[in-house]
Motif scaffolding. Structure first.
Motif, PDB file in Angstrom:
ATOM      1  N   THR A  74       0.843  -1.197   0.000  1.00 54.61           N
ATOM      2  CA  THR A  74       0.000   0.000   0.000  1.00 54.61           C
ATOM      3  C   THR A  74       0.878   1.247   0.000  1.00 54.61           C
ATOM      4  OG1 THR A  74      -0.158   0.217   2.407  1.00 54.61           O
ATOM      5  CG2 THR A  74      -1.748  -1.235   1.328  1.00 54.61           C
ATOM      6  N   LEU A  75       0.408   2.271  -0.668  1.00 53.96           N
ATOM      7  CA  LEU A  75       1.091   3.561  -0.750  1.00 53.96           C
ATOM      8  C   LEU A  75       0.085   4.652  -0.438  1.00 53.96           C
ATOM      9  CD1 LEU A  75       3.499   5.405  -1.591  1.00 53.96           C
ATOM     10  CD2 LEU A  75       2.688   5.183  -3.950  1.00 53.96           C
ATOM     11  N   VAL A  76       0.377   5.466   0.560  1.00 54.65           N
ATOM     12  CA  VAL A  76      -0.556   6.493   1.024  1.00 54.65           C
ATOM     13  C   VAL A  76       0.052   7.877   0.864  1.00 54.65           C
ATOM     14  CG1 VAL A  76      -1.602   7.482   3.110  1.00 54.65           C
ATOM     15  CG2 VAL A  76      -1.832   5.046   2.642  1.00 54.65           C
ATOM     16  N   GLU A  77      -0.771   8.825   0.460  1.00 53.59           N
ATOM     17  CA  GLU A  77      -0.377  10.231   0.463  1.00 53.59           C
ATOM     18  C   GLU A  77      -1.562  11.069   0.915  1.00 53.59           C
ATOM     19  OE1 GLU A  77       1.063  13.797  -2.567  1.00 53.59           O
ATOM     20  OE2 GLU A  77       1.566  11.712  -3.049  1.00 53.59           O
ATOM     21  N   GLU A  78      -1.342  11.939   1.871  1.00 56.22           N
ATOM     22  CA  GLU A  78      -2.395  12.792   2.393  1.00 56.22           C
ATOM     23  C   GLU A  78      -2.429  14.131   1.674  1.00 56.22           C
ATOM     24  OE1 GLU A  78      -2.118  11.450   7.082  1.00 56.22           O
ATOM     25  OE2 GLU A  78      -2.970  13.414   6.556  1.00 56.22           O
ATOM     26  N   CYS A  79      -3.639  14.691   1.630  1.00 56.77           N
ATOM     27  CA  CYS A  79      -3.818  16.064   1.169  1.00 56.77           C
ATOM     28  C   CYS A  79      -4.822  16.713   2.108  1.00 56.77           C
ATOM     29  CB  CYS A  79      -4.318  16.101  -0.273  1.00 56.77           C
ATOM     30  SG  CYS A  79      -4.406  17.765  -0.983  1.00 56.77           S
ATOM     31  N   GLU A  80      -4.473  17.841   2.680  1.00 60.42           N
ATOM     32  CA  GLU A  80      -5.267  18.491   3.713  1.00 60.42           C
ATOM     33  C   GLU A  80      -6.416  19.297   3.113  1.00 60.42           C
ATOM     34  OE1 GLU A  80      -6.857  19.634   7.119  1.00 60.42           O
ATOM     35  OE2 GLU A  80      -5.195  18.214   6.983  1.00 60.42           O
ATOM     36  N   THR A  81      -7.640  19.005   3.559  1.00 64.38           N
ATOM     37  CA  THR A  81      -8.817  19.720   3.070  1.00 64.38           C
ATOM     38  C   THR A  81      -9.367  20.715   4.088  1.00 64.38           C
ATOM     39  OG1 THR A  81     -10.523  18.209   3.930  1.00 64.38           O
ATOM     40  CG2 THR A  81      -9.446  17.597   1.856  1.00 64.38           C
ATOM     41  N   ALA A  82      -9.052  20.524   5.379  1.00 63.94           N
ATOM     42  CA  ALA A  82      -9.642  21.345   6.452  1.00 63.94           C
ATOM     43  C   ALA A  82     -11.165  21.323   6.392  1.00 63.94           C
ATOM     44  CB  ALA A  82      -9.108  22.773   6.414  1.00 63.94           C
ATOM     45  N   TYR A  83     -11.732  20.251   5.808  1.00 63.04           N
ATOM     46  CA  TYR A  83     -13.178  20.057   5.706  1.00 63.04           C
ATOM     47  C   TYR A  83     -13.835  21.095   4.798  1.00 63.04           C
ATOM     48  CZ  TYR A  83     -17.778  18.390   7.312  1.00 63.04           C
ATOM     49  OH  TYR A  83     -19.044  17.843   7.382  1.00 63.04           O
ATOM     50  N   ALA A  84     -13.045  21.700   3.918  1.00 62.54           N
ATOM     51  CA  ALA A  84     -13.564  22.687   2.968  1.00 62.54           C
ATOM     52  C   ALA A  84     -13.779  22.018   1.619  1.00 62.54           C
ATOM     53  CB  ALA A  84     -12.603  23.862   2.830  1.00 62.54           C
ATOM     54  N   THR A  85     -14.958  22.181   1.049  1.00 69.70           N
ATOM     55  CA  THR A  85     -15.285  21.491  -0.195  1.00 69.70           C
ATOM     56  C   THR A  85     -14.356  21.874  -1.333  1.00 69.70           C
ATOM     57  OG1 THR A  85     -17.610  21.255   0.439  1.00 69.70           O
ATOM     58  CG2 THR A  85     -17.105  21.118  -1.906  1.00 69.70           C
ATOM     59  N   ASP A  86     -14.051  23.170  -1.477  1.00 69.68           N
ATOM     60  CA  ASP A  86     -13.188  23.579  -2.594  1.00 69.68           C
ATOM     61  C   ASP A  86     -11.797  22.971  -2.466  1.00 69.68           C
ATOM     62  OD1 ASP A  86     -12.582  25.132  -0.360  1.00 69.68           O
ATOM     63  OD2 ASP A  86     -12.322  26.991  -1.489  1.00 69.68           O
ATOM     64  N   ARG A  87     -11.270  22.928  -1.237  1.00 72.94           N
ATOM     65  CA  ARG A  87      -9.957  22.321  -1.035  1.00 72.94           C
ATOM     66  C   ARG A  87     -10.003  20.814  -1.256  1.00 72.94           C
ATOM     67  NH1 ARG A  87      -6.970  24.740   4.238  1.00 72.94           N
ATOM     68  NH2 ARG A  87      -5.467  23.170   3.530  1.00 72.94           N
ATOM     69  N   GLY A  88     -11.133  20.203  -0.915  1.00 72.70           N
ATOM     70  CA  GLY A  88     -11.274  18.772  -1.152  1.00 72.70           C
ATOM     71  C   GLY A  88     -11.238  18.442  -2.633  1.00 72.70           C
ATOM     72  N   VAL A  89     -11.902  19.271  -3.436  1.00 73.17           N
ATOM     73  CA  VAL A  89     -11.888  19.053  -4.885  1.00 73.17           C
ATOM     74  C   VAL A  89     -10.489  19.276  -5.440  1.00 73.17           C
ATOM     75  CG1 VAL A  89     -12.773  19.913  -7.087  1.00 73.17           C
ATOM     76  CG2 VAL A  89     -14.331  19.620  -5.139  1.00 73.17           C
ATOM     77  N   GLU A  90      -9.782  20.295  -4.932  1.00 74.58           N
ATOM     78  CA  GLU A  90      -8.402  20.532  -5.363  1.00 74.58           C
ATOM     79  C   GLU A  90      -7.517  19.330  -5.043  1.00 74.58           C
ATOM     80  OE1 GLU A  90      -7.119  24.091  -3.472  1.00 74.58           O
ATOM     81  OE2 GLU A  90      -8.549  25.387  -4.530  1.00 74.58           O
ATOM     82  N   CYS A  91      -7.669  18.779  -3.850  1.00 78.18           N
ATOM     83  CA  CYS A  91      -6.881  17.607  -3.461  1.00 78.18           C
ATOM     84  C   CYS A  91      -7.187  16.419  -4.366  1.00 78.18           C
ATOM     85  CB  CYS A  91      -7.160  17.239  -2.009  1.00 78.18           C
ATOM     86  SG  CYS A  91      -6.370  18.313  -0.792  1.00 78.18           S
TER      87      CYS A  91
END
Length: 445
Positions: A74-91
């Motif tokens: 398994t290979l994991v990489e995180e991207c922080e959204t801060a629970y914001a929809t626009d940041r989630g889409v960017e991630c």
């Protein structure tokens, strides 16, 4: 498990095309399955979303310690959204094509799920949204790429109402009662309303709707209404800082905690640890797992991950409610890939499209769950083309002043009530998007 940030331009400049080919070959030989993580380690949900990510990542490390998914690491990489929809889409856009392509996304946000639901069919990347997102995506004939595995908001709402009815002596005892619904004023909070509205019509109880603007740190006016109208029960669809704020306000206004019931995202240790003994009696419905410090999977994570200094977060949180939710989410993601390998090639890296088939053909028997370390934690899960839910069981746990203890037997949501709601909502979505239901042939693909 490895965390990577590969910069193609830098690699070319430093080592040239031949070195890049060698690195590509090495990556192929490593056989790594990429699981991106949309995390919420900052912002109003950080105390709750952080242990979820830690549990997810620790389980992925355990999978590798066990030898991978039939040899695929398994290979994991995180991207922080801060629970914001626009940041989630960017991630999502940033990660979907990395490391050979994303296997599956778990948005950990209903708003992000709504935004991604329209994107994933074209990208051929599945979504696992256990306990959140769109409840109507349980209809796999309408939503090919969404998997609300183990439960959704309507399962949570139905089972918490069933628990209240059981305590009162039956559904008929709710007639004439008033139930307050304190909910996050967002798609997340509003998703609870269809099932409680349907049940109120069936059983003759009144709903007192109490929307709370995000992030939910100001609730005095809400609890003033509770004090004035004195509902017989309060159900909370809250998340992050909103939940402890609500409980503190209930304490301040004298509303009995024994009459307060949270849904799945409103009943974890971070919600109550600062309130402590004053929150005694507060309950929340748990779809499948709760806090599981004595489970076999927790013992194995402590032995094979934390004892080697590889734990993602603090050892003390291992086995807590939201840590277990992350571990369960990782397990579901991995087992879908394992199921896909049975069809497309054991020991091979699966594409998102192949993994989607695995999630649609999950058959996690009790024996399989026990072997994975989830004995006593979960009940079996079985999905199909029509059913992307897999199970609709829950239990209720209650805060005893310092920890949660189970306070109900297994409760099963009434699918005779929920399925028509799911079907109607799914059909409405298809009509709005000018889409059609899947064919029998597509179900075999």
């Amino acid at each position: 498990m490895k965390f990577r940030n590969i910069a193609l331009g830098a690699a070319l400049a430093a080592a040239g095309a031949s070195a890049l080919l060698a690195a590509t070959s090495a990556h192929a030989q490593a056989k790594e399955q990429f699981f991106p993580v949309l995390s919420g380690r900052t912002g109003p949900v950080a105390p709750n979303a952080t242990p979820w990510a830690n549990g997810h990542n620790d389980y992925m490390k355990l999978v590798n310690a066990r030898g991978g998914i039939n040899g695929v690491m398994t290979l994991v990489e995180e991207c922080e959204t801060a629970y914001a929809t626009d940041r989630g889409v960017e991630c999502y856009e940033r990660l979907k094509g990395k490391n050979g392509g994303a296997t599956v996304f778990q948005p950990l946000s209903t708003g992000i799920t709504f935004a991604l639901t329209d994107k994933v069919p074209a990208d051929k990347v599945p979504l696992i949204t256990s306990g959140y997102g769109r409840s109507d995506t349980a209809d796999g004939n309408a939503f090919k790429w969404n998997f609300p595995l183990v439960g959704h908001y309507w399962v949570a709402g139905d089972t918490v109402l069933r628990h209240i009815a059981n305590k009162e002596g039956g559904w008929d005892k709710l007639k004439g009662k008033k139930i307050g619904i304190v909910y996050h004023d967002s798609p997340f909070g509003k998703e609870l309303l269809p099932i409680v509205t349907e049940r109120s019509k069936m059983h003759g109880f009144e709903l007192l709707l109490l929307p709370v603007p995000a992030p939910g740190v100001e609730q005095k006016s809400i609890w003033l209404q509770v004090r004035q109208q004195r509902p017989d029960f309060v159900i909370m669809q809250t998340w992050g800082v909103m939940t402890p704020t609500a409980i503190k306000e209930a304490v301040a206004t004298g509303y009995p905690r024994e009459k307060m019931f949270g849904t799945w995202w409103s009943g974890a240790e971070p919600d109550l640890k600062d309130v402590g003994a004053a929150a005694k009696g507060y309950s929340a419905v748990m779809m499948q797992h709760g806090a599981e410090p004595g489970s076999a999977v927790v013992k194995e994570i402590l032995e094979k991950v934390h004892a080697k200094g590889q734990g993602t977060g603090p050892k003390e949180e291992v086995g807590s409610v939201l840590y277990m939710r992350g571990a369960m989410g990782a397990m579901l993601a991995v087992e879908g890939v394992r199921a896909a390998q049975e069809r497309f090639g054991k020991g091979k890296v699966m594409t998102g499209e192949q993994a989607r088939w695995g999630y649609e053909n999950l058959n996690l028997t009790q024996a399989k769950l026990d072997a994975l370390g989830f004995k006593g934690v979960m009940r079996p899960i079985s999905t199909s083309c029509a059913d992307h839910l897999g199970a609709s069981y829950a239990r209720v746990h209650t805060w005893d002043g310092s920890k949660f203890v189970w306070s109900s037997d297994w409760l099963e949501a009434d699918q005779q009530i929920i399925k028509p709601l799911v079907r109607a909502s799914a059909d409405k979505y298809l009509a709005e998007k000018k889409l059609s239901r899947r064919t029998a042939a597509d179900c075999q693909s």
